[in-house]
Scaffold this motif. Structure first.
Motif, PDB file in Angstrom:
ATOM      1  N   UNK A  84      -7.515   7.345   5.691  1.00  0.00           N
ATOM      2  CA  UNK A  84      -6.628   6.237   6.059  1.00  0.00           C
ATOM      3  C   UNK A  84      -6.419   5.286   4.883  1.00  0.00           C
ATOM      4  N   UNK A  85      -7.473   5.031   4.147  1.00  0.00           N
ATOM      5  CA  UNK A  85      -7.337   4.147   2.985  1.00  0.00           C
ATOM      6  C   UNK A  85      -6.448   4.771   1.926  1.00  0.00           C
ATOM      7  N   UNK A  86      -6.538   6.109   1.790  1.00  0.00           N
ATOM      8  CA  UNK A  86      -5.626   6.804   0.866  1.00  0.00           C
ATOM      9  C   UNK A  86      -4.188   6.714   1.369  1.00  0.00           C
ATOM     10  N   UNK A  87      -4.011   6.746   2.689  1.00  0.00           N
ATOM     11  CA  UNK A  87      -2.673   6.639   3.279  1.00  0.00           C
ATOM     12  C   UNK A  87      -2.059   5.279   2.999  1.00  0.00           C
ATOM     13  N   UNK A  88      -2.899   4.250   2.990  1.00  0.00           N
ATOM     14  CA  UNK A  88      -2.420   2.907   2.647  1.00  0.00           C
ATOM     15  C   UNK A  88      -1.967   2.874   1.201  1.00  0.00           C
ATOM     16  N   UNK A  89      -2.755   3.500   0.321  1.00  0.00           N
ATOM     17  CA  UNK A  89      -2.405   3.548  -1.099  1.00  0.00           C
ATOM     18  C   UNK A  89      -1.115   4.313  -1.333  1.00  0.00           C
ATOM     19  N   UNK A  93       1.126   3.811   5.485  1.00  0.00           N
ATOM     20  CA  UNK A  93       0.910   2.689   6.390  1.00  0.00           C
ATOM     21  C   UNK A  93       0.972   1.381   5.592  1.00  0.00           C
ATOM     22  N   UNK A  94       1.536   0.360   6.216  1.00  0.00           N
ATOM     23  CA  UNK A  94       1.536  -0.967   5.590  1.00  0.00           C
ATOM     24  C   UNK A  94       0.110  -1.481   5.473  1.00  0.00           C
ATOM     25  N   UNK A  95      -0.684  -1.154   6.482  1.00  0.00           N
ATOM     26  CA  UNK A  95      -2.082  -1.550   6.475  1.00  0.00           C
ATOM     27  C   UNK A  95      -2.810  -0.881   7.628  1.00  0.00           C
ATOM     28  N   UNK A  96      -4.125  -0.911   7.576  1.00  0.00           N
ATOM     29  CA  UNK A  96      -4.935  -0.312   8.635  1.00  0.00           C
ATOM     30  C   UNK A  96      -5.986  -1.334   9.057  1.00  0.00           C
ATOM     31  N   UNK A  97      -6.097  -1.506  10.392  1.00  0.00           N
ATOM     32  CA  UNK A  97      -7.078  -2.421  10.962  1.00  0.00           C
ATOM     33  C   UNK A  97      -8.296  -1.614  11.399  1.00  0.00           C
ATOM     34  N   UNK A  98      -9.439  -1.873  10.779  1.00  0.00           N
ATOM     35  CA  UNK A  98     -10.677  -1.157  11.081  1.00  0.00           C
ATOM     36  C   UNK A  98     -11.552  -2.012  11.994  1.00  0.00           C
ATOM     37  N   UNK A  99     -11.820  -1.471  13.190  1.00  0.00           N
ATOM     38  CA  UNK A  99     -12.640  -2.189  14.172  1.00  0.00           C
ATOM     39  C   UNK A  99     -13.856  -1.322  14.483  1.00  0.00           C
ATOM     40  N   UNK A 100     -15.039  -1.723  14.056  1.00  0.00           N
ATOM     41  CA  UNK A 100     -16.244  -0.915  14.322  1.00  0.00           C
ATOM     42  C   UNK A 100     -16.716  -1.085  15.774  1.00  0.00           C
ATOM     43  N   UNK A 101     -17.682  -0.281  16.146  1.00  0.00           N
ATOM     44  CA  UNK A 101     -18.270  -0.390  17.483  1.00  0.00           C
ATOM     45  C   UNK A 101     -19.537  -1.218  17.396  1.00  0.00           C
ATOM     46  N   UNK A 111     -16.960  -8.613  11.565  1.00  0.00           N
ATOM     47  CA  UNK A 111     -17.091  -7.171  11.361  1.00  0.00           C
ATOM     48  C   UNK A 111     -15.751  -6.454  11.236  1.00  0.00           C
ATOM     49  N   UNK A 112     -14.651  -7.111  11.584  1.00  0.00           N
ATOM     50  CA  UNK A 112     -13.331  -6.461  11.595  1.00  0.00           C
ATOM     51  C   UNK A 112     -12.676  -6.615  10.226  1.00  0.00           C
ATOM     52  N   UNK A 113     -12.066  -5.527   9.757  1.00  0.00           N
ATOM     53  CA  UNK A 113     -11.484  -5.505   8.409  1.00  0.00           C
ATOM     54  C   UNK A 113     -10.040  -5.010   8.460  1.00  0.00           C
ATOM     55  N   UNK A 114      -9.189  -5.616   7.659  1.00  0.00           N
ATOM     56  CA  UNK A 114      -7.796  -5.162   7.531  1.00  0.00           C
ATOM     57  C   UNK A 114      -7.570  -4.749   6.083  1.00  0.00           C
ATOM     58  N   UNK A 115      -7.166  -3.503   5.873  1.00  0.00           N
ATOM     59  CA  UNK A 115      -6.976  -2.954   4.530  1.00  0.00           C
ATOM     60  C   UNK A 115      -5.491  -2.766   4.274  1.00  0.00           C
ATOM     61  N   UNK A 116      -5.001  -3.295   3.160  1.00  0.00           N
ATOM     62  CA  UNK A 116      -3.588  -3.142   2.796  1.00  0.00           C
ATOM     63  C   UNK A 116      -3.441  -3.268   1.283  1.00  0.00           C
ATOM     64  N   UNK A 117      -2.332  -2.778   0.772  1.00  0.00           N
ATOM     65  CA  UNK A 117      -2.065  -2.880  -0.661  1.00  0.00           C
ATOM     66  C   UNK A 117      -1.629  -4.284  -1.046  1.00  0.00           C
ATOM     67  N   UNK A 118      -0.813  -4.914  -0.195  1.00  0.00           N
ATOM     68  CA  UNK A 118      -0.307  -6.258  -0.448  1.00  0.00           C
ATOM     69  C   UNK A 118      -0.882  -7.221   0.579  1.00  0.00           C
ATOM     70  N   UNK A 119      -0.981  -8.483   0.197  1.00  0.00           N
ATOM     71  CA  UNK A 119      -1.520  -9.491   1.107  1.00  0.00           C
ATOM     72  C   UNK A 119      -0.574  -9.676   2.290  1.00  0.00           C
ATOM     73  N   UNK A 120      -1.080  -9.595   3.519  1.00  0.00           N
ATOM     74  CA  UNK A 120      -0.224  -9.766   4.696  1.00  0.00           C
ATOM     75  C   UNK A 120       0.179 -11.222   4.879  1.00  0.00           C
ATOM     76  N   UNK A 121       1.203 -11.456   5.678  1.00  0.00           N
ATOM     77  CA  UNK A 121       1.671 -12.813   5.916  1.00  0.00           C
ATOM     78  C   UNK A 121       0.675 -13.575   6.791  1.00  0.00           C
ATOM     79  N   UNK A 122       0.728 -14.885   6.694  1.00  0.00           N
ATOM     80  CA  UNK A 122      -0.185 -15.728   7.474  1.00  0.00           C
ATOM     81  C   UNK A 122       0.075 -15.552   8.969  1.00  0.00           C
TER      82      UNK A 122
END
Length: 429
Positions: A84-89, A93-101, A111-122
């Motif tokens: 998924x992180x490679x897909x973002x690169x 995908x614009x970004x991927x939201x990772x939610x652990x259990x 614990x929640x992380x959002x991965x993206x190439x560019x900074x998302x809007x506020x």
């Protein structure tokens, strides 16, 4: 008076016959309408849909995200996070939201992380965080035995009915509308002062450097020449503004007629348009309740007083220097009060139109043409307006006297860059 009228006529005719004046008079409305049409077209375009991946190991949140015109959410919980992180690169995908259990709901705070190439809007991040927080809160309440369905049924939305002390109804956003009206008036004054004040200054510099002024000054008084330039340029500027208003209005009507026609409109859109129209009519009714005639009169008074005050300073600066480059050291003290008036007016009048700061700056002559015009729609006591106008025109007379002394000496000075100290000496001559 005859000499002054001749100078005014000469300045007015020389300005309106200037090629750049003629071109800008008729080209500016075209540019304005073109920009307005472009903005309207761009705002009507649908934004590109952004694809967001949701990798939810807990399974609690993935269904909380609904697709919209701007964002489309995909459940990618079964795909490996590294892929998924490679897909973002690779921009899949614009970004991927990772939610652990997590066993403990409190552990989700960090614990929640959002991965993206560019900074998302506020706004996007705030919306995501709000959805996650809402879900966690409801889950926490359920774990504690609280019936969230009953909680939803217990919610009551309150819409306040706004009335004045006199019993007259009012609406939301009325203060903002008043600030916008006052800001438009104040901004027009500021722009007119800057544009046509600079025109007065350049006119003085041109005549000074061409040595024509030596012939003119031998037959008329310097103060007559200075006032003639200011008034003549003012009349040319007013003519240009009137033409802009007429031509721009005609072009906007034509543009709306040509590009604003719709052959068919869905029923829901008709209902929405009707609702918007009803809201506009309410605001328009409130607008008509404002003292529009008195506001227009005060606008003209402050416009005349403010413009003549600052134009005198521009004329004095033009007389003191030999070229426009040398004016920079004197321009900041002239522009600063105008900018201060705009910022003070905008940031204080909306919250406290009758507060101490707004009241004081609406009395100071260098800022009153802007700040007082922003306060007037809120209802200002007449004595404050009268005092502000009196101070403005008294300062204008004093500035004209000071500027005429600088103008009288500086208009015949060549080859030397003046300093503030030398300008003070010129006042004694």
């Amino acid at each position: 008076m005859g000499v002054l009228s001749l100078i005014i006529k000469r300045e007015f005719i020389s300005k309106v016959r200037n090629k750049s004046f003629i071109i800008m008079t008729f080209v500016s409305p075209l540019i304005f309408v073109a920009v307005a049409a472009l903005i309207g077209y761009l705002s009507s375009m649908k934004t590109e849909v952004k694809h967001i991946g949701i990798h939810d190991e807990s399974g609690m949140f993935v269904n909380e995200f609904k697709n919209s015109e701007s964002y489309k959410y995909h459940d990618v919980s079964k795909i490996d996070p590294k892929i998924l992180k490679d897909s973002v690169s690779q921009a899949n995908y614009e970004g991927v939201l990772f939610i652990p259990k997590k066993e403990d709901l409190k552990a989700y705070e960090n614990a929640i992380e959002y991965v993206s190439e560019e900074s998302p809007s506020f706004g996007f991040i705030a919306n995501i965080e709000s959805k996650l927080s809402e879900k966690l809160m409801r889950k926490n309440l359920t774990n504690k035995g609280v019936d969230t369905v009953l909680l939803d049924q217990s919610k009551i939305d309150v819409t306040m009915h706004l009335t004045k002390a006199s019993g007259e109804e009012t609406i939301k956003g009325l203060n903002e509308m008043k600030v916008i009206i006052g800001s438009v008036f104040g901004y027009l004054i500021m722009m007119f002062i800057i544009i046509y004040g600079n025109m007065v200054m350049r006119s003085v510099i041109e005549e000074k450097t061409s040595r024509i002024i030596e012939i003119i000054i031998s037959s008329i008084k310097p103060i007559q020449l200075m006032m003639g330039k200011i008034i003549g340029t003012t009349l040319a500027g007013i003519l240009q503004f009137v033409i802009w208003a007429i031509v721009g209005g005609i072009l906007l009507i034509i543009a709306n007629f040509v590009f604003g026609l719709h052959t068919s409109t869905p029923t829901t859109e008709v209902a929405m348009e009707a609702s918007k129209l009803a809201d506009i009519q309410v605001y328009f009714t409130e607008l008509l309740k404002l003292p529009l005639i008195s506001m227009l009169i005060y606008f003209l008074i402050y416009f005349i007083g403010g413009y003549f005050l600052y134009s005198s300073l521009y004329a004095a600066i033009g007389a003191a220097v030999d070229n426009e480059t040398d004016t920079q050291q004197f321009m900041f003290p002239v522009i600063m009060p105008l900018m201060l008036g705009v910022y003070i007016g905008f940031f204080t009048v909306m919250n406290e139109p009758h507060g101490t700061v707004a009241t004081i700056f609406s009395m100071i002559p260098l800022t009153s043409p802007i700040v007082m015009l922003m306060r007037i729609p809120f209802g200002v006591p007449f004595w404050q307006i009268a005092l502000s106008i009196a101070l403005l025109f008294a300062t204008f007379i004093a500035i004209v006297w000071v500027a005429s002394k600088i103008y009288r000496v500086g208009i015949l000075m060549y080859g030397k860059k003046p300093t503030w100290k030398e300008l003070v000496k010129w006042l004694k001559y």
